[in-house]
Design an enzyme around this catalytic site. Sequence first.
Site: not given
Ligand code: AMP
Length: 329
Positions: A111, A194, A197
């Site tokens: 970040k 990865k 968003k």
């Molecule tokens: P976030 O979008 O960062 O709030 O993540 C929400 C959930 O989605 C968390 O459990 C992350 O581990 C999962 N997650 C987000 N991006 C990925 C990705 N590229 N591959 C696997 N899991 C993901």
Amino acid sequence: MDTVVSGIRSTGNLHLGNYFGAIKNFLKMQNENNCFFFIADYHALTTHPKPDDLHGNIKQVLAEYLACGIDPEVATVFVQSDVPEVSELYLLLNMNAYVGELERTASFKEKIRKQPDNINAGLLTYPVLMAADIIIHKANKVPVGKDQEQHLEMTRRFARRFNMMYSVSYFPEPDAYNFGKQLIKIPGLDGTGKMGKSEGNGIFLADSPQEIKKKVMRAVTDTGPTAPDQEPSEPVKNLFTIMNVVSEPSTVKHFTDSYAACTIRYGDLKKQLTEDIVKFTEPIRVRINDILNDKVYLHKVVSAGAEKARESASKTVREVREIIGYRPF
Ligand code: AMP
């Protein structure tokens, strides 16, 4: 019966990584366990959203969650900021979280790199709030993707530290969880890292078939295999990883075999991948729109969810206060 907690930041639409890293696991667990599913809208403030965007994003992510099949009749579905008890536990845990360990967190370092003009304290203590979200319901299991492994390790550490500090065995140490045993990482379409968003490399559940086609067709590849059984390059491996989660095993086998035989045509692979992603996302996309239009339903879901989540959270905060030494006169 296990207690399961899962959350998603309300900073953008859900993508395939969210679905296959976290939501899919949660769906398999919701009927047999005590499940809490929430929208992390306090966490979202670390990026300073405008008030109208904040509300709109929460609503959108909630509708997307529900469209994936999360059932508010069996799971407690709520919005983080509707449960202010979590902010008290966050404050209490912050007293036992050390600046050094927070500064060393990989996500904090990333970040700093990404938003150098907005390195707020919320970013530093992000893992503490996440730990509070999880242990406030005394969760044992947290379905997450690979990217959250370190945060879960910190959650376990904060729970253990609290127990040791006060000589209690109050908080369970929750496990990061995936049915396939290994935590997974869905890659982006840009050949690096990865799917995320804000990385500009994601396929969103709300994307139209045309958008999906455009994104997949633009995905990075290479010039193709030149020798039998050659190891694929990173971007091509990534396409196969996505194919593995959305396509039939026979389809994956067909393209794996043609890669090994050097007869693969990436155009065909992309066409098939587009088709399979659209087949998977299209029913979800239709439900998202239906749910977004049903204000009464959305209101009912969050009100009932907040009530149930507050009941569980306030019990924990009451007991934690007692353990720490805040006693009634
Ligand atoms: P976030 O979008 O960062 O709030 O993540 C929400 C959930 O989605 C968390 O459990 C992350 O581990 C999962 N997650 C987000 N991006 C990925 C990705 N590229 N591959 C696997 N899991 C993901």
